[in-house]
Design a protein around this motif. Structure first.
Motif, PDB file in Angstrom:
ATOM      1  N   UNK A   7      56.189  45.700  41.583  1.00  0.00           N
ATOM      2  CA  UNK A   7      55.884  44.929  42.790  1.00  0.00           C
ATOM      3  C   UNK A   7      56.834  43.744  42.917  1.00  0.00           C
ATOM      4  N   UNK A   8      57.143  43.150  41.768  1.00  0.00           N
ATOM      5  CA  UNK A   8      58.107  42.061  41.679  1.00  0.00           C
ATOM      6  C   UNK A   8      57.777  40.895  42.619  1.00  0.00           C
ATOM      7  N   UNK A   9      56.687  40.157  42.321  1.00  0.00           N
ATOM      8  CA  UNK A   9      56.312  39.022  43.174  1.00  0.00           C
ATOM      9  C   UNK A   9      57.362  37.914  43.105  1.00  0.00           C
ATOM     10  N   UNK A  10      57.447  37.135  44.154  1.00  0.00           N
ATOM     11  CA  UNK A  10      58.303  35.946  44.153  1.00  0.00           C
ATOM     12  C   UNK A  10      57.834  35.012  43.034  1.00  0.00           C
ATOM     13  N   UNK A  11      58.762  34.336  42.347  1.00  0.00           N
ATOM     14  CA  UNK A  11      58.371  33.430  41.255  1.00  0.00           C
ATOM     15  C   UNK A  11      57.459  32.302  41.729  1.00  0.00           C
ATOM     16  N   UNK A  12      57.493  31.986  43.011  1.00  0.00           N
ATOM     17  CA  UNK A  12      56.630  30.910  43.523  1.00  0.00           C
ATOM     18  C   UNK A  12      55.261  31.434  43.963  1.00  0.00           C
ATOM     19  N   UNK A  13      55.038  32.736  43.893  1.00  0.00           N
ATOM     20  CA  UNK A  13      53.757  33.315  44.329  1.00  0.00           C
ATOM     21  C   UNK A  13      52.776  33.280  43.162  1.00  0.00           C
ATOM     22  N   UNK A  14      52.244  32.094  42.876  1.00  0.00           N
ATOM     23  CA  UNK A  14      51.411  31.885  41.687  1.00  0.00           C
ATOM     24  C   UNK A  14      49.921  31.822  42.004  1.00  0.00           C
ATOM     25  N   UNK A  15      49.557  32.191  43.233  1.00  0.00           N
ATOM     26  CA  UNK A  15      48.154  32.288  43.631  1.00  0.00           C
ATOM     27  C   UNK A  15      47.890  33.746  43.991  1.00  0.00           C
ATOM     28  N   UNK A  16      46.748  34.283  43.559  1.00  0.00           N
ATOM     29  CA  UNK A  16      46.450  35.681  43.857  1.00  0.00           C
ATOM     30  C   UNK A  16      45.178  35.752  44.699  1.00  0.00           C
ATOM     31  N   UNK A  17      45.347  36.138  45.957  1.00  0.00           N
ATOM     32  CA  UNK A  17      44.195  36.291  46.851  1.00  0.00           C
ATOM     33  C   UNK A  17      43.606  37.682  46.626  1.00  0.00           C
ATOM     34  N   UNK A  18      42.280  37.761  46.594  1.00  0.00           N
ATOM     35  CA  UNK A  18      41.578  38.994  46.248  1.00  0.00           C
ATOM     36  C   UNK A  18      40.632  39.381  47.374  1.00  0.00           C
ATOM     37  N   UNK A  19      40.526  40.695  47.635  1.00  0.00           N
ATOM     38  CA  UNK A  19      39.595  41.155  48.676  1.00  0.00           C
ATOM     39  C   UNK A  19      38.867  42.395  48.212  1.00  0.00           C
ATOM     40  N   UNK A  20      37.552  42.428  48.483  1.00  0.00           N
ATOM     41  CA  UNK A  20      36.743  43.596  48.158  1.00  0.00           C
ATOM     42  C   UNK A  20      36.589  44.505  49.369  1.00  0.00           C
ATOM     43  N   UNK A  21      36.197  45.761  49.136  1.00  0.00           N
ATOM     44  CA  UNK A  21      35.977  46.714  50.235  1.00  0.00           C
ATOM     45  C   UNK A  21      34.893  46.245  51.187  1.00  0.00           C
ATOM     46  N   UNK A  22      33.990  45.372  50.732  1.00  0.00           N
ATOM     47  CA  UNK A  22      32.925  44.858  51.605  1.00  0.00           C
ATOM     48  C   UNK A  22      33.380  43.644  52.412  1.00  0.00           C
ATOM     49  N   UNK A  23      34.639  43.210  52.215  1.00  0.00           N
ATOM     50  CA  UNK A  23      35.157  42.063  52.958  1.00  0.00           C
ATOM     51  C   UNK A  23      35.077  40.753  52.189  1.00  0.00           C
ATOM     52  N   UNK A  24      34.494  40.754  50.989  1.00  0.00           N
ATOM     53  CA  UNK A  24      34.431  39.526  50.187  1.00  0.00           C
ATOM     54  C   UNK A  24      35.843  39.079  49.825  1.00  0.00           C
ATOM     55  N   UNK A  25      36.055  37.762  49.881  1.00  0.00           N
ATOM     56  CA  UNK A  25      37.398  37.234  49.616  1.00  0.00           C
ATOM     57  C   UNK A  25      37.338  35.958  48.790  1.00  0.00           C
ATOM     58  N   UNK A  26      38.330  35.808  47.931  1.00  0.00           N
ATOM     59  CA  UNK A  26      38.549  34.558  47.211  1.00  0.00           C
ATOM     60  C   UNK A  26      39.967  34.615  46.657  1.00  0.00           C
ATOM     61  N   UNK A  27      40.298  33.689  45.750  1.00  0.00           N
ATOM     62  CA  UNK A  27      41.616  33.707  45.109  1.00  0.00           C
ATOM     63  C   UNK A  27      41.500  33.035  43.758  1.00  0.00           C
TER      64      UNK A  27
END
Ligand SMILES: Nc1nc2c(c(=O)[nH]1)N[C@H]1C(S)=C(S)[C@@H](COP(=O)(O)O)O[C@H]1N2
Ligand SMILES: [Mo]
Length: 240
Positions: free
Chosen positions: A94-114
């Protein structure tokens, strides 16, 4: 051995299906395949049909702490360490940008956080597809969930569908009101919410537990599946 409970937490005799009540009646598509999208500030977006394929499996016992003050001790999760997934799949493919140090997460039900990438790389953070030696039930996050034991339960996204690598200043979407999602949500420091003291949320949330547990259990019964584990209010026999 179990740790002493963190500040403001109380042990609960079962492991309930739980969350914001608006998610109670939302279920993931019926599938056993832990598919996952990895995207964001990356060189390549990746769709994995089986997120854990080929990675070293582990079992890890940890306590689980909901922000509303209930805790469940010594749950035995099975899956893959996030750090192994990151190093063996995300970095090379995937090779994320070195500055991309936050990971946002999403569930199939629409729940979200990071969560901060640094927090996800802790050795006790898992991408879990098993609980107590059995495949995860839909009540506890099938087919794949995050488990981040040092953070309040709302960071442990069930039915995980997508992770996005972002710049830490990005204003990531959250499930409820913004004050309900602390950027780190460390249980040891009682980081229950954002801009509101932990003790105040403790007092405000605690009365909501019985109604929420009942609503999630009713939704599960209406959905036509029994709880997969000890969600029926009866504590399982202790191993030792
Ligand atoms: N997708 C999704 N993940 C979620 C939730 C949810 O409603 N949906 N609830 C969160 C909250 S508040 C808690 S305490 C835990 C509950 O996990 P459990 O239902 O397996 O007990 O899941 C977290 N992850
Ligand atoms: Mo929670």
């Amino acid at each position: 051995m179990s740790q002493p409970l963190p500040p403001g937490q109380r042990e609960i005799p079962s492991f309930p299906r739980f969350g914001l009540t608006r998610f109670a009646y939302r279920f993931p598509p019926k599938t056993t395949r832990p598919a996952l999208d990895v995207t964001g500030e990356v060189a390549n977006d990746l769709h994995l049909a089986d997120a854990l394929a080929g990675l070293p499996r582990v079992e890890h016992r940890s306590d689980f702490h909901c922000v509303t003050t209930w805790s469940r001790r010594a749950l035995r999760w099975g899956g893959v360490r996030f750090v192994d997934f990151y190093e063996q799949v995300v970095v090379p493919r995937v090779c994320p940008s070195p500055t991309a140090t936050l990971v946002a997460l999403r569930g199939h039900d629409g729940a979200r956080t990071a969560l901060l990438l640094a927090d996800l790389l802790a050795p006790d953070v898992l991408l879990a597809d098993q609980l107590d030696g059995r495949p995860l039930g839909v009540d506890h996050g099938a087919p794949l969930r995050l488990i981040a034991p040092q953070h309040y339960g709302y960071k442990s996204v069930k039915h995980l569908a997508r992770m996005e690598f972002r710049h830490p200043d990005a204003d990531y979407p959250v499930s409820g009101f913004r004050f309900m999602d602390h950027p780190r949500a460390r249980v040891a420091l009682e980081e229950r919410g954002r801009g509101v003291p932990g003790w105040l949320l403790r007092v405000a949330y605690r009365p909501l537990i019985p109604g929420t547990v009942a609503r999630f259990a009713r939704a599960m019964a209406d959905h036509g599946e029994g709880a997969s584990t000890d969600g029926d209010g009866v504590a399982p026999p202790e191993a030792h």
